[in-house]
Design a protein around this motif. Sequence first.
Motif, PDB file in Angstrom:
ATOM      1  N   ALA A  22      49.185  44.466  30.708  1.00 37.78           N
ATOM      2  CA  ALA A  22      50.075  44.019  31.733  1.00 37.78           C
ATOM      3  C   ALA A  22      51.313  44.701  31.492  1.00 37.78           C
ATOM      4  O   ALA A  22      52.158  45.107  32.385  1.00 37.78           O
ATOM      5  CB  ALA A  22      50.375  42.717  31.999  1.00 37.78           C
ATOM      6  N   ASP A  40      52.544  48.308  32.252  1.00 33.56           N
ATOM      7  CA  ASP A  40      52.951  48.740  33.443  1.00 33.56           C
ATOM      8  C   ASP A  40      54.239  49.344  33.525  1.00 33.56           C
ATOM      9  O   ASP A  40      54.674  50.147  34.456  1.00 33.56           O
ATOM     10  CB  ASP A  40      52.412  47.672  34.412  1.00 33.56           C
ATOM     11  CG  ASP A  40      51.322  47.860  35.215  1.00 33.56           C
ATOM     12  OD1 ASP A  40      50.633  48.783  34.931  1.00 33.56           O
ATOM     13  OD2 ASP A  40      51.040  47.068  36.210  1.00 33.56           O
ATOM     14  N   TYR A  89      55.474  53.420  32.240  1.00 28.91           N
ATOM     15  CA  TYR A  89      54.958  54.701  32.995  1.00 28.91           C
ATOM     16  C   TYR A  89      55.177  54.747  34.507  1.00 28.91           C
ATOM     17  O   TYR A  89      55.211  53.701  34.943  1.00 28.91           O
ATOM     18  CB  TYR A  89      53.659  55.170  32.460  1.00 28.91           C
ATOM     19  CG  TYR A  89      52.360  54.435  33.393  1.00 28.91           C
ATOM     20  CD1 TYR A  89      51.985  54.850  34.600  1.00 28.91           C
ATOM     21  CD2 TYR A  89      52.169  52.899  33.044  1.00 28.91           C
ATOM     22  CE1 TYR A  89      50.848  54.207  35.251  1.00 28.91           C
ATOM     23  CE2 TYR A  89      51.176  52.080  33.677  1.00 28.91           C
ATOM     24  CZ  TYR A  89      50.625  52.748  34.721  1.00 28.91           C
ATOM     25  OH  TYR A  89      49.682  51.853  35.525  1.00 28.91           O
ATOM     26  N   HIS A 126      48.177  55.811  45.508  1.00 35.30           N
ATOM     27  CA  HIS A 126      47.746  56.056  47.162  1.00 35.30           C
ATOM     28  C   HIS A 126      48.141  55.040  48.144  1.00 35.30           C
ATOM     29  O   HIS A 126      48.493  55.278  49.346  1.00 35.30           O
ATOM     30  CB  HIS A 126      46.392  56.090  47.148  1.00 35.30           C
ATOM     31  CG  HIS A 126      45.529  57.131  46.357  1.00 35.30           C
ATOM     32  ND1 HIS A 126      45.580  58.469  46.650  1.00 35.30           N
ATOM     33  CD2 HIS A 126      44.768  57.433  44.955  1.00 35.30           C
ATOM     34  CE1 HIS A 126      44.968  59.389  45.825  1.00 35.30           C
ATOM     35  NE2 HIS A 126      44.399  58.556  44.930  1.00 35.30           N
ATOM     36  N   TYR A 127      48.461  53.846  47.501  1.00 34.75           N
ATOM     37  CA  TYR A 127      48.567  52.692  48.410  1.00 34.75           C
ATOM     38  C   TYR A 127      49.822  52.051  47.640  1.00 34.75           C
ATOM     39  O   TYR A 127      50.043  51.987  46.297  1.00 34.75           O
ATOM     40  CB  TYR A 127      47.756  51.789  48.353  1.00 34.75           C
ATOM     41  CG  TYR A 127      46.318  52.274  48.951  1.00 34.75           C
ATOM     42  CD1 TYR A 127      46.302  52.867  50.504  1.00 34.75           C
ATOM     43  CD2 TYR A 127      45.162  52.421  48.362  1.00 34.75           C
ATOM     44  CE1 TYR A 127      45.139  53.250  50.931  1.00 34.75           C
ATOM     45  CE2 TYR A 127      43.966  53.056  48.748  1.00 34.75           C
ATOM     46  CZ  TYR A 127      44.202  53.588  49.916  1.00 34.75           C
ATOM     47  OH  TYR A 127      42.817  53.995  50.487  1.00 34.75           O
ATOM     48  N   TRP A 163      50.739  49.132  47.181  1.00 40.05           N
ATOM     49  CA  TRP A 163      50.463  47.876  46.583  1.00 40.05           C
ATOM     50  C   TRP A 163      50.154  48.026  45.054  1.00 40.05           C
ATOM     51  O   TRP A 163      50.226  47.152  44.196  1.00 40.05           O
ATOM     52  CB  TRP A 163      49.576  46.610  47.086  1.00 40.05           C
ATOM     53  CG  TRP A 163      48.187  47.336  47.428  1.00 40.05           C
ATOM     54  CD1 TRP A 163      47.335  47.905  46.259  1.00 40.05           C
ATOM     55  CD2 TRP A 163      47.685  47.648  48.537  1.00 40.05           C
ATOM     56  NE1 TRP A 163      46.133  48.382  46.953  1.00 40.05           N
ATOM     57  CE2 TRP A 163      46.449  48.116  48.353  1.00 40.05           C
ATOM     58  CE3 TRP A 163      47.967  47.291  50.007  1.00 40.05           C
ATOM     59  CZ2 TRP A 163      45.530  48.568  49.436  1.00 40.05           C
ATOM     60  CZ3 TRP A 163      47.097  47.815  51.087  1.00 40.05           C
ATOM     61  CH2 TRP A 163      45.885  48.399  50.633  1.00 40.05           C
ATOM     62  N   GLU A 164      49.737  49.397  44.912  1.00 41.41           N
ATOM     63  CA  GLU A 164      49.258  49.574  43.347  1.00 41.41           C
ATOM     64  C   GLU A 164      50.440  49.583  42.611  1.00 41.41           C
ATOM     65  O   GLU A 164      50.338  49.857  41.089  1.00 41.41           O
ATOM     66  CB  GLU A 164      48.641  51.080  43.565  1.00 41.41           C
ATOM     67  CG  GLU A 164      47.284  51.166  43.930  1.00 41.41           C
ATOM     68  CD  GLU A 164      46.592  52.664  44.159  1.00 41.41           C
ATOM     69  OE1 GLU A 164      46.331  52.812  43.055  1.00 41.41           O
ATOM     70  OE2 GLU A 164      46.566  53.129  45.064  1.00 41.41           O
ATOM     71  N   ASN A 176      51.046  44.842  37.425  1.00 41.46           N
ATOM     72  CA  ASN A 176      49.871  44.261  37.084  1.00 41.46           C
ATOM     73  C   ASN A 176      48.735  44.267  38.073  1.00 41.46           C
ATOM     74  O   ASN A 176      47.955  43.122  38.246  1.00 41.46           O
ATOM     75  CB  ASN A 176      49.820  43.224  36.090  1.00 41.46           C
ATOM     76  CG  ASN A 176      48.540  42.851  35.181  1.00 41.46           C
ATOM     77  OD1 ASN A 176      47.871  43.831  35.119  1.00 41.46           O
ATOM     78  ND2 ASN A 176      48.200  41.443  35.276  1.00 41.46           N
ATOM     79  N   PHE A 177      48.994  44.984  39.240  1.00 42.91           N
ATOM     80  CA  PHE A 177      48.136  44.874  40.302  1.00 42.91           C
ATOM     81  C   PHE A 177      46.741  44.743  40.016  1.00 42.91           C
ATOM     82  O   PHE A 177      45.925  43.747  40.545  1.00 42.91           O
ATOM     83  CB  PHE A 177      48.276  45.948  41.226  1.00 42.91           C
ATOM     84  CG  PHE A 177      47.177  45.959  42.568  1.00 42.91           C
ATOM     85  CD1 PHE A 177      47.265  45.074  43.454  1.00 42.91           C
ATOM     86  CD2 PHE A 177      46.332  47.024  42.507  1.00 42.91           C
ATOM     87  CE1 PHE A 177      46.439  45.179  44.434  1.00 42.91           C
ATOM     88  CE2 PHE A 177      45.216  47.037  43.257  1.00 42.91           C
ATOM     89  CZ  PHE A 177      45.342  46.170  44.424  1.00 42.91           C
ATOM     90  N   PHE A 178      46.392  45.757  39.154  1.00 43.32           N
ATOM     91  CA  PHE A 178      44.768  45.509  39.010  1.00 43.32           C
ATOM     92  C   PHE A 178      44.163  44.635  38.329  1.00 43.32           C
ATOM     93  O   PHE A 178      43.125  44.065  38.286  1.00 43.32           O
ATOM     94  CB  PHE A 178      44.426  47.021  38.338  1.00 43.32           C
ATOM     95  CG  PHE A 178      44.411  48.465  39.121  1.00 43.32           C
ATOM     96  CD1 PHE A 178      43.393  48.646  40.194  1.00 43.32           C
ATOM     97  CD2 PHE A 178      45.420  49.281  39.398  1.00 43.32           C
ATOM     98  CE1 PHE A 178      43.496  49.726  41.002  1.00 43.32           C
ATOM     99  CE2 PHE A 178      45.700  50.173  40.353  1.00 43.32           C
ATOM    100  CZ  PHE A 178      44.401  50.603  40.943  1.00 43.32           C
ATOM    101  N   GLY A 179      45.397  44.303  37.139  1.00 40.94           N
ATOM    102  CA  GLY A 179      44.969  43.024  36.664  1.00 40.94           C
ATOM    103  C   GLY A 179      44.669  41.804  37.437  1.00 40.94           C
ATOM    104  O   GLY A 179      43.384  40.977  37.209  1.00 40.94           O
ATOM    105  N   PHE A 214      44.053  41.691  40.477  1.00 38.39           N
ATOM    106  CA  PHE A 214      43.027  41.874  41.427  1.00 38.39           C
ATOM    107  C   PHE A 214      41.661  41.601  40.561  1.00 38.39           C
ATOM    108  O   PHE A 214      40.906  41.007  41.195  1.00 38.39           O
ATOM    109  CB  PHE A 214      42.870  43.383  41.838  1.00 38.39           C
ATOM    110  CG  PHE A 214      41.840  43.780  43.040  1.00 38.39           C
ATOM    111  CD1 PHE A 214      42.495  43.538  44.250  1.00 38.39           C
ATOM    112  CD2 PHE A 214      40.746  44.185  42.888  1.00 38.39           C
ATOM    113  CE1 PHE A 214      41.577  43.818  45.415  1.00 38.39           C
ATOM    114  CE2 PHE A 214      39.767  44.403  43.783  1.00 38.39           C
ATOM    115  CZ  PHE A 214      39.839  44.242  45.134  1.00 38.39           C
ATOM    116  N   GLY A 215      41.479  42.129  39.326  1.00 36.78           N
ATOM    117  CA  GLY A 215      40.305  41.927  38.600  1.00 36.78           C
ATOM    118  C   GLY A 215      40.131  40.608  38.452  1.00 36.78           C
ATOM    119  O   GLY A 215      38.810  39.900  38.374  1.00 36.78           O
ATOM    120  N   PHE A 216      41.108  39.801  38.015  1.00 35.01           N
ATOM    121  CA  PHE A 216      41.040  38.353  37.562  1.00 35.01           C
ATOM    122  C   PHE A 216      40.752  37.615  38.914  1.00 35.01           C
ATOM    123  O   PHE A 216      39.600  36.470  38.706  1.00 35.01           O
ATOM    124  CB  PHE A 216      42.253  37.842  37.099  1.00 35.01           C
ATOM    125  CG  PHE A 216      42.323  36.395  36.578  1.00 35.01           C
ATOM    126  CD1 PHE A 216      42.008  36.171  35.245  1.00 35.01           C
ATOM    127  CD2 PHE A 216      42.526  35.324  37.357  1.00 35.01           C
ATOM    128  CE1 PHE A 216      42.033  34.967  34.806  1.00 35.01           C
ATOM    129  CE2 PHE A 216      42.481  34.135  36.827  1.00 35.01           C
ATOM    130  CZ  PHE A 216      41.974  33.850  35.585  1.00 35.01           C
TER     131      PHE A 216
END
Lengths: 596, 83
Positions: B31, B34, B37, B42-43, B45-46, B50-53, B55-57
């Motif tokens: 987290a 993030d 870098y 593409h979107y 909200w990315e 920690n968007f993907f984290g 989302f995964g949780f």
Amino acid sequence: MIDSLSGLPPGSILLLGALLVPLLRGRVRQSYLLALPVVSFLHLLALPHDLTVSLALFDYDLTPVRIDRLSLVWGYIFHIAALLTVIYALHVKDNVQHVSALIYVGSAVAAVFAGDLITLFVFWELTAVSSVFLIWARRTERSYRAGMRYLIIHVGSGVLLLAGTLLYFDATGSIAFGHLGLGTTATNLIFLAFGIKCAFPLLHNWLQDSYPEATVTGAVFLSAFTTKLAVYALARAFAGTEILIWIGAAMTAFPIFYAFIENDLRRVLSYSLNNQLGFMVVGIGVGTELALNGTAAHAFCHILYKALLFMSMGAVLYRTGEIRASELGGLYRSMPWTAGFCIVGAASISAFPLFSGFVSKSMIVSASAHEKLIAVWLILQFASAGVFHHAGIKVPFFTFFGHDSGLRAKEPPWNMLLAMGIAAFFCVFLAVFPGYLYNILPYPVDYAPYTTGHVIGQLQLLMFGALAFCLLILSGFYPPEIRAINLDTDWFYRKGGRAFYWIMDKVLNGLNRGVAWLIMQRIPSRLNRYSQNGMGSLAMLVVEPFWIAAGIDRYRRKEKRTLFYNRLQRGTLPIGLIALSVIVCLCVLVFFTELV
Amino acid sequence: MDSKNEPEGLDSPRSGRRVLGIVAVICAVLALADLFYTKHVHYGWERWFNFFGLFGFASCAFLALAVKALRRVAMREEDYYDR
């Protein structure tokens, strides 16, 4: 030797070679089984990489061989998978399994290189007919029934393909197996045929019904070829068909829920197979060069890691006789190699960086993002997290860790371990050196999987999913593994089929019984009685009211009736009475005549 | 071999808590990564932290709840089709 075989179409070495297997025994047979996919692969490599062979048969221009970059990807991976599965099944002594598996693989290869729809149909059906023996070879009542359902559905798919082909020929005068697209009855039928074999949502349940009932080694063969042949056929004929994006997205999502609660771990893998097919179907639907490359690459990687997962679960089933998550656990102690290979397969299907799924699935997800398909992109991300949950964590966790089941099975035979080892090697190799995979894809590849954002984003998605899993398990909120099955669409034809049989049994057989009783028993007995007493009964109808009017009591009437029937049978009735009956009959006749 | 005489294995509750600790530390590092870098997305909200984290949780937590409902509808005895 390879040069002398150059006149043969791809797949034919496997098809013809299979027929000799029953004549061989022991190590000779094992060597021969190993040699067949190797020679067949070398033969394919020796053929020109852009080749079309045509011949005219009656009114049809057949193209039995069409080699191009798209078909070659499937040709390569089918041969690699054939070799791996043959190694895995080397200890099997049952010739039925060896012969059917080789015919199955050979026909799948031949179907991939078919350039016309008739040739495709022939090998399409042959894959179905040959592969069902890998289910039946388990020789149980359940496998027999599951195999029969599998066969009916797949032969049905072939019939749809043939019907579509003939309509297509009628409309266009061509049977070329190229881009077809939707829009006509002919191409819609062909699409449906492909969709059944590709396990589209609602048409999918043959997969989860049959694969877990196959033999230990048969399930590995089945996992590699049938559905990927369908993916190839869709990529060839329906690339860029928009509805495939939504069908594929649904395919990625819904099997996850079932995989989560399924107890049979080979069935869990079947659901996750279905989910992975969804990614490929989305890629075909998007239809861009990146997406189609992604589909081909994912099919390639998927065959390897899915075979690896089926191999590891097959090894567990082979050694313990058990495959239900509720009955397994703690096997890492006695099967550490199998556990390790399973974890490699699980990491690959979950698309961990440095494992093969990462370099192929990401192409499809990126292609959907390039096309700004927001909902699809979100579904694919959800499916990525979901597949990690059930195939990435659940399968290895409940088999090799979880609670200790007390089972202490030893490692499987060396050939099974070797096959798993080679598959695991490829899973890592393709991820570390994706250039080798990208070089054989249908279109030039301009894609870099290992960007900082992509690696970190994917790791976040997976590791936070793992965190959720740990919290759910430790808090007791994780749905426990229960000895149970779950209803899916097969309920409609399994229970529906029984209901149909019951109704047909009761209605048609009931009607049959009723008519037989009427014609064979009731009517003859009535006619018999009428011929004996008919006239007398008629006369009684007339006479009885007079007796009643005359005040004769019923005991006396009964005596008179008995006397009357006795006289009737002896033929000693007074003439007047007979004359009266005749008059009554005539009156009745006249009455009805006047009525009409 | 009697499994009860073996040393505590990876399937013990204590190991589970240890694994949870390790996974939590890895998640925290990921987290925080993030912040270091530039995201090419593409979107929009990315770009969230920690968007993907998240989302995964959320996906896995949702799955666990959803399948409990699915079980109520779809689960049957093992011999359901054999009867």
